[in-house]
Design an enzyme around this catalytic site. Structure first.
Site, mmCIF file in Angstrom:
data_model
loop_
_atom_site.group_PDB
_atom_site.id
_atom_site.type_symbol
_atom_site.label_atom_id
_atom_site.label_comp_id
_atom_site.label_asym_id
_atom_site.label_seq_id
_atom_site.Cartn_x
_atom_site.Cartn_y
_atom_site.Cartn_z
ATOM 1 N N SER A 181 -2.934 -1.528 2.853
ATOM 2 C CA SER A 181 -3.106 -0.144 2.409
ATOM 3 C C SER A 181 -3.462 0.759 3.596
ATOM 4 O O SER A 181 -2.664 0.931 4.520
ATOM 5 C CB SER A 181 -4.162 -0.091 1.292
ATOM 6 O OG SER A 181 -4.236 1.183 0.699
ATOM 7 N N LEU A 182 -4.648 1.333 3.606
ATOM 8 C CA LEU A 182 -5.113 2.138 4.739
ATOM 9 C C LEU A 182 -4.904 1.414 6.071
ATOM 10 O O LEU A 182 -4.574 2.025 7.097
ATOM 11 C CB LEU A 182 -6.610 2.438 4.551
ATOM 12 C CG LEU A 182 -7.403 2.838 5.800
ATOM 13 C CD1 LEU A 182 -7.039 4.239 6.226
ATOM 14 C CD2 LEU A 182 -8.889 2.722 5.541
ATOM 15 N N HIS B 4 -2.291 3.546 -5.337
ATOM 16 C CA HIS B 4 -1.033 2.787 -5.397
ATOM 17 C C HIS B 4 -0.453 2.770 -6.817
ATOM 18 O O HIS B 4 -0.027 1.734 -7.321
ATOM 19 C CB HIS B 4 -1.232 1.366 -4.842
ATOM 20 C CG HIS B 4 -1.693 1.373 -3.422
ATOM 21 N ND1 HIS B 4 -0.887 1.770 -2.382
ATOM 22 C CD2 HIS B 4 -2.907 1.085 -2.877
ATOM 23 C CE1 HIS B 4 -1.579 1.713 -1.256
ATOM 24 N NE2 HIS B 4 -2.799 1.317 -1.529
ATOM 25 N N GLN C 202 -9.619 0.151 2.557
ATOM 26 C CA GLN C 202 -10.831 0.702 1.966
ATOM 27 C C GLN C 202 -11.555 -0.366 1.148
ATOM 28 O O GLN C 202 -10.932 -1.140 0.445
ATOM 29 C CB GLN C 202 -10.445 1.880 1.066
ATOM 30 C CG GLN C 202 -11.605 2.717 0.588
ATOM 31 C CD GLN C 202 -11.136 4.039 -0.020
ATOM 32 O OE1 GLN C 202 -10.003 4.452 0.205
ATOM 33 N NE2 GLN C 202 -11.990 4.697 -0.773
ATOM 34 N N ARG D 254 -4.728 11.838 4.514
ATOM 35 C CA ARG D 254 -4.497 10.910 3.393
ATOM 36 C C ARG D 254 -5.739 10.824 2.505
ATOM 37 O O ARG D 254 -5.658 10.887 1.278
ATOM 38 C CB ARG D 254 -4.152 9.532 3.960
ATOM 39 C CG ARG D 254 -3.912 8.429 2.933
ATOM 40 C CD ARG D 254 -3.645 7.119 3.691
ATOM 41 N NE ARG D 254 -3.161 6.045 2.841
ATOM 42 C CZ ARG D 254 -3.905 5.109 2.284
ATOM 43 N NH1 ARG D 254 -5.230 5.151 2.467
ATOM 44 N NH2 ARG D 254 -3.377 4.143 1.554
ATOM 45 N N GLN E 11 4.174 4.309 0.319
ATOM 46 C CA GLN E 11 3.051 3.396 0.089
ATOM 47 C C GLN E 11 2.046 3.900 -0.946
ATOM 48 O O GLN E 11 1.501 3.131 -1.742
ATOM 49 C CB GLN E 11 2.336 3.131 1.420
ATOM 50 C CG GLN E 11 1.317 2.022 1.396
ATOM 51 C CD GLN E 11 0.102 2.340 2.244
ATOM 52 O OE1 GLN E 11 -0.703 3.183 1.904
ATOM 53 N NE2 GLN E 11 -0.010 1.657 3.373
#
Length: 295
Positions: free
Chosen positions: A88-89, A198, A9, A113, A247
């Site tokens: 991440s994503l 996170h 993102q 998510r 995660q």
């Protein structure tokens, strides 16, 4: 050895994916399939929406995922990774690209998510901040000082040496930024994000996403994926699922992931998706490897 990496993102921009849609029949088919799965025309926002529309978490995450995955799948035989990673994503994008998840299941998980993270963001005011110019250990030390008595602030993204993103509630982030600047940080800049990604504040989203991930079928990827939670190579579907669930509340160990990929033979990195953020981080992690977008 060729490694392919997938952004997270923040890499989005209006117009992303339009060339693919207009010029590649497979891309057009997959984008239209995504519109059907999501129940709205995400392509309209991606191709010609406003920045504000695209910045909504529920739009941004599937948009970046779609651009990244479709870019990789449309490479055909040129997509031959020895290893992959996603920031991440981007970990979801990487898993679809190497066959661990179907396109449909990957998109559904990314949308779940995004919605779960949005809900967690709405519960308590929280944010993230970019810290530049301090050793990781110093950032960790100051976060630990501030992270008490109801304050939450933790290292969230280890992006490259001297660049770390912290995450937490707004008061804790502000206090940590002041202390980090006093300790010599070149920059300690709050980011325009809607929540503390996170970090432990994402626990409600983690609980929600865990059920969706556990109900989804994963296959063995066609090459190792270096996952965010530990920066290590994984091929076992059960391990991949466990790491993907962890995660959301764990740090993104991007520096370690890239270092391990290089140690395991990667010398050519291709970024699949919008922007050049990961290429920049790889160049700062190791100047001796090639990092570029899709040719």
């Amino acid at each position: 050895m060729k490694a392919f990496v997938f952004p997270g993102q923040g890499a989005q921009f209006v117009g992303m994916g339009k060339d693919l849609y207009d010029n590649n029949p497979l891309a057009k088919e997959l984008f239209e399939k995504a519109n059907d799965i999501l129940g709205y025309r995400i392509t309209d926002i991606m191709f010609s929406g406003t920045d504000d529309e695209l910045k909504q978490t529920k739009v941004t995450q599937p948009a970046v995922f779609l651009h990244s995955v479709i870019s990789a799948l449309c490479m055909g035989d040129a997509f031959q990774p020895a290893m992959v990673a996603g920031h991440s994503l981007g970990e979801f994008s990487a898993l679809v690209a190497v066959g661990a998840l179907s396109f449909e299941d990957g998109l559904k998980l990314v949308y779940a998510r995004a919605m779960a993270m949005q809900k967690a963001c709405d519960v308590a005011p929280s944010t993230m901040a970019a810290i530049v110019g301090l050793p990781d250990e110093k950032v960790e030390e100051i976060c630990a000082e501030v992270n008490k008595e109801g304050n939450v602030v933790v290292p969230a993204n280890y992006n490259c040496p001297g660049q770390l993103v912290i995450s937490g509630n707004i008061e804790a982030i502000n206090e940590a930024c002041e202390k980090l600047k006093a300790a010599g940080a070149k920059r300690a800049l709050p980011l325009k994000v809607g929540g503390a990604f996170h970090s432990p504040l994402m626990q409600p989203a983690k609980d929600e996403l865990q059920a969706a991930i556990e109900a989804t079928e994963f296959a063995a990827p066609k090459c190792p994926i270096y996952q965010n939670v530990d920066g290590m190579a994984h091929t076992d579907p059960a391990d991949i699922k466990t790491n993907l669930i962890a995660q959301l509340t764990s740090s993104v160990r991007w520096t370690k992931s890239v270092q391990n990929m290089i140690a395991d033979g990667a010398d050519d990195f291709t970024e699949c998706g919008p922007g050049k953020v990961l290429q920049g981080t790889i160049g700062r992690i190791d100047k001796n490897v090639a990092a570029h977008g899709i040719a």
